[in-house]
Design a protein around this motif. Structure first.
Motif, PDB file in Angstrom:
ATOM      1  N   GLN A 188      30.854  34.972  48.055  1.00  0.00           N
ATOM      2  CA  GLN A 188      29.471  34.653  48.373  1.00  0.00           C
ATOM      3  C   GLN A 188      28.559  35.879  48.314  1.00  0.00           C
ATOM      4  N   ASP A 189      29.152  37.071  48.155  1.00  0.00           N
ATOM      5  CA  ASP A 189      28.388  38.311  47.971  1.00  0.00           C
ATOM      6  C   ASP A 189      28.275  38.570  46.467  1.00  0.00           C
ATOM      7  N   ARG A 190      27.072  38.572  45.948  1.00  0.00           N
ATOM      8  CA  ARG A 190      26.872  38.659  44.501  1.00  0.00           C
ATOM      9  C   ARG A 190      27.544  39.880  43.894  1.00  0.00           C
ATOM     10  N   ARG A 191      27.465  41.028  44.559  1.00  0.00           N
ATOM     11  CA  ARG A 191      28.019  42.259  43.989  1.00  0.00           C
ATOM     12  C   ARG A 191      29.548  42.261  44.057  1.00  0.00           C
ATOM     13  N   LEU A 192      30.095  41.767  45.170  1.00  0.00           N
ATOM     14  CA  LEU A 192      31.555  41.661  45.243  1.00  0.00           C
ATOM     15  C   LEU A 192      32.063  40.623  44.246  1.00  0.00           C
ATOM     16  N   ALA A 193      31.295  39.552  44.069  1.00  0.00           N
ATOM     17  CA  ALA A 193      31.685  38.521  43.101  1.00  0.00           C
ATOM     18  C   ALA A 193      31.760  39.098  41.688  1.00  0.00           C
ATOM     19  N   THR A 194      30.881  40.040  41.375  1.00  0.00           N
ATOM     20  CA  THR A 194      30.923  40.693  40.064  1.00  0.00           C
ATOM     21  C   THR A 194      32.248  41.403  39.857  1.00  0.00           C
ATOM     22  N   VAL A 195      32.694  42.149  40.861  1.00  0.00           N
ATOM     23  CA  VAL A 195      33.956  42.876  40.767  1.00  0.00           C
ATOM     24  C   VAL A 195      35.128  41.903  40.696  1.00  0.00           C
ATOM     25  N   LEU A 196      35.102  40.865  41.520  1.00  0.00           N
ATOM     26  CA  LEU A 196      36.188  39.882  41.522  1.00  0.00           C
ATOM     27  C   LEU A 196      36.294  39.178  40.170  1.00  0.00           C
ATOM     28  N   ASN A 197      35.157  38.859  39.578  1.00  0.00           N
ATOM     29  CA  ASN A 197      35.183  38.214  38.254  1.00  0.00           C
ATOM     30  C   ASN A 197      35.812  39.124  37.213  1.00  0.00           C
ATOM     31  N   LEU A 198      35.483  40.405  37.250  1.00  0.00           N
ATOM     32  CA  LEU A 198      36.070  41.350  36.299  1.00  0.00           C
ATOM     33  C   LEU A 198      37.597  41.380  36.451  1.00  0.00           C
ATOM     34  N   ILE A 199      38.068  41.408  37.695  1.00  0.00           N
ATOM     35  CA  ILE A 199      39.513  41.451  37.954  1.00  0.00           C
ATOM     36  C   ILE A 199      40.182  40.153  37.502  1.00  0.00           C
ATOM     37  N   HIS A 200      39.593  39.017  37.875  1.00  0.00           N
ATOM     38  CA  HIS A 200      40.212  37.726  37.559  1.00  0.00           C
ATOM     39  C   HIS A 200      40.223  37.425  36.066  1.00  0.00           C
ATOM     40  N   GLU A 201      39.142  37.781  35.376  1.00  0.00           N
ATOM     41  CA  GLU A 201      39.018  37.405  33.968  1.00  0.00           C
ATOM     42  C   GLU A 201      39.674  38.409  33.019  1.00  0.00           C
ATOM     43  N   GLN A 202      39.771  39.679  33.435  1.00  0.00           N
ATOM     44  CA  GLN A 202      40.317  40.701  32.532  1.00  0.00           C
ATOM     45  C   GLN A 202      41.285  41.622  33.285  1.00  0.00           C
ATOM     46  N   PRO A 203      42.375  41.069  33.810  1.00  0.00           N
ATOM     47  CA  PRO A 203      43.290  41.885  34.616  1.00  0.00           C
ATOM     48  C   PRO A 203      44.034  42.939  33.812  1.00  0.00           C
ATOM     49  N   TRP A 204      44.045  42.809  32.504  1.00  0.00           N
ATOM     50  CA  TRP A 204      44.774  43.751  31.658  1.00  0.00           C
ATOM     51  C   TRP A 204      44.021  45.062  31.426  1.00  0.00           C
ATOM     52  N   LYS A 205      42.756  45.118  31.767  1.00  0.00           N
ATOM     53  CA  LYS A 205      41.972  46.327  31.520  1.00  0.00           C
ATOM     54  C   LYS A 205      42.324  47.421  32.538  1.00  0.00           C
ATOM     55  N   LEU A 239      43.435  44.399  42.744  1.00  0.00           N
ATOM     56  CA  LEU A 239      43.779  44.261  41.326  1.00  0.00           C
ATOM     57  C   LEU A 239      45.297  44.180  41.147  1.00  0.00           C
ATOM     58  N   GLY A 240      46.038  45.055  41.839  1.00  0.00           N
ATOM     59  CA  GLY A 240      47.492  45.027  41.747  1.00  0.00           C
ATOM     60  C   GLY A 240      48.063  43.728  42.273  1.00  0.00           C
ATOM     61  N   GLN A 241      47.522  43.219  43.377  1.00  0.00           N
ATOM     62  CA  GLN A 241      47.988  41.945  43.918  1.00  0.00           C
ATOM     63  C   GLN A 241      47.680  40.789  42.968  1.00  0.00           C
ATOM     64  N   TRP A 242      46.499  40.840  42.368  1.00  0.00           N
ATOM     65  CA  TRP A 242      46.112  39.780  41.425  1.00  0.00           C
ATOM     66  C   TRP A 242      47.036  39.775  40.211  1.00  0.00           C
ATOM     67  N   ARG A 243      47.357  40.939  39.716  1.00  0.00           N
ATOM     68  CA  ARG A 243      48.268  41.015  38.572  1.00  0.00           C
ATOM     69  C   ARG A 243      49.620  40.391  38.897  1.00  0.00           C
ATOM     70  N   MET A 244      50.118  40.602  40.119  1.00  0.00           N
ATOM     71  CA  MET A 244      51.384  39.997  40.509  1.00  0.00           C
ATOM     72  C   MET A 244      51.236  38.490  40.706  1.00  0.00           C
ATOM     73  N   GLN A 245      50.072  38.057  41.202  1.00  0.00           N
ATOM     74  CA  GLN A 245      49.814  36.622  41.349  1.00  0.00           C
ATOM     75  C   GLN A 245      49.934  35.922  40.000  1.00  0.00           C
TER      76      GLN A 245
END
Length: 295
Positions: A188-205, A239-245
């Motif tokens: 619900q925080d626009r700036r945190l959502a930006t970071v979360l989207n980057l992690i979720h959509e491009q975890p390989w970067k 990011l590390g936790q998401w990659r394992m997820q």
């Protein structure tokens, strides 16, 4: 793509239909799990939910929905407010039209049920018909139609509709302020959502704190403080936790190699990926895949 959609798409979560039909007699349902989300939609009649967390059983009526996450207390669904059968021996499963009550029940297996993502959600999510809104009400009606009069492919149709039930349940939690920490709160925080989207959509970067800050328009101090307060981890830790997820789900996808999973998760080599995976799950990627779901 919004951050909730990117999270669900990244995890490749799919509902598995457990049961759709009617129940009669002194019926009991027991779907406790420490690895899966179980959900029950009452399509007709009524039932009662028992759990030690509540002082009295909860009444479920037509079009009500309840989900139990792995960290919920032991629970049962019963035909009676006063009586909880000892076993399921008296339960009579029937076609939907013949049952005193009708249910659609499903399961969503979680690769990392202890993760920060799921622990931030309520252990039980109850959505009454009066709270459901038109979207969920219509979705339940579509499921009813397919489940009560099965046709070719009905099971697959119901399972795909149940995928949407899970997303709507997450939205219900967010909109009704049932989460005050964790990823779903941070969305619900626009700036945190930006970071979360980057992690979720491009975890390989090969993401860095500096790049996250540049994209979100925050200083390192503010980003670190906001992530710690909302999620309980730093952006790189998450990011590390998401990659394992996502690895835990992709490893069980047909035709997916360990090499390909390692690449998708941002690891330059299989040994590096295997080491990180074993540190998280206590077993190698190959052993995890051979065991299969629920073992």
């Amino acid at each position: 793509m919004d951050v909730l959609t990117s999270l669900v798409n990244g995890l490749n979560l799919h509902a598995k239909l457990i049961y759709s039909g009617g129940v009669c007699g002194r019926w009991l349902m027991d779907h406790n799990s420490d690895r899966s989300v179980f959900f029950h939609m009452l399509s007709k009649g009524e039932g009662w939910v028992y759990t030690s967390k509540w002082d009295a059983p909860l009444l479920l009526e037509k079009d009500d929905l309840i989900l139990f996450l792995p960290h919920s207390d032991e629970h049962f669904l019963s035909y009676s407010k006063e009586h909880l059968p000892d076993t399921m021996s008296d339960t009579q499963l029937t076609p939907w039209a013949d049952g005193e009550a009708g249910f659609v029940c499903g399961e969503i297996e979680l690769g990392m049920p202890e993760s920060l993502i799921w622990r931030a959600l309520p252990p039980e999510i109850v959505i009454k018909r009066s709270q459901a809104g038109d979207t969920l009400t219509c979705l339940i009606k579509l499921i009813d139609m397919e489940a009560s009069a099965p046709r070719f492919g009905s099971s697959s149709v119901v399972e795909r509709l149940c995928d949407s039930i899970f997303i709507l349940a997450m939205r219900h939690c967010i909109e009704n302020e049932l989460v005050d920490r964790g990823v779903f709160s941070a969305m619900q925080d626009r700036r945190l959502a930006t970071v979360l989207n980057l992690i979720h959509e491009q975890p390989w970067k090969p993401w860095t704190i500096a790049e996250f800050c540049r994209r979100a328009g925050m200083s390192k101090t503010v980003l670190a403080e906001k992530f710690a307060a909302s999620i309980g981890a730093s952006p790189i830790e998450y990011l590390g936790q998401w990659r394992m997820q996502i690895a835990s789900h992709w490893l069980r996808e047909p035709g997916m190699t360990i090499e390909r999973v390692a690449e998708r998760c941002g690891y330059e080599s299989v040994p590096a990926f295997s080491k990180a995976f074993k540190r998280t799950f206590g077993k190698t990627p190959g052993a995890y895949r051979r065991e299969g779901p629920g073992e």
